[in-house]
Scaffold this motif. Structure first.
Motif: not given
Length: 88
Positions: A1-4, A6-11
């Motif tokens: 869940m954390k990875k998702a 972080y990925l969303l925030m990076a995008i």
């Protein structure tokens, strides 16, 4: 869940920075460049001249001596705190 997350925030951050990037303005008006050399004035010092016709400031006869008339410091240099010693 954390990875998702972080990925969303990076995008989201990458897309927002690309939207805020400044775009270069198109230069529609061109400046005209004059190729004429500067003309000699009657007040120009008579001494060594550069190729473009301006006086060469490396020589003593072309330098403008402008002594300060206002108060001086102890070492003899003009005191720049006074208007008489400041440049124009």
């Amino acid at each position: 869940m954390k990875k998702a997350i972080y990925l969303l925030m990076a995008i989201l951050m990458m897309s927002s920075t690309s939207m805020m990037a400044q775009k270069k303005a198109a230069k529609s008006s061109k400046k005209e460049v004059s190729s004429a050399a500067p003309t000699k004035d009657a007040a120009a010092p008579s001494g060594k001249m550069k190729k473009d016709g301006t006086p060469d400031k490396r020589y003593k006869e072309n330098k403008e001596a402008k002594p300060a008339e206002g108060p001086k410091k102890k070492d003899g240099t003009p005191d720049k705190r006074y208007n008489a010693n400041k440049g124009k």
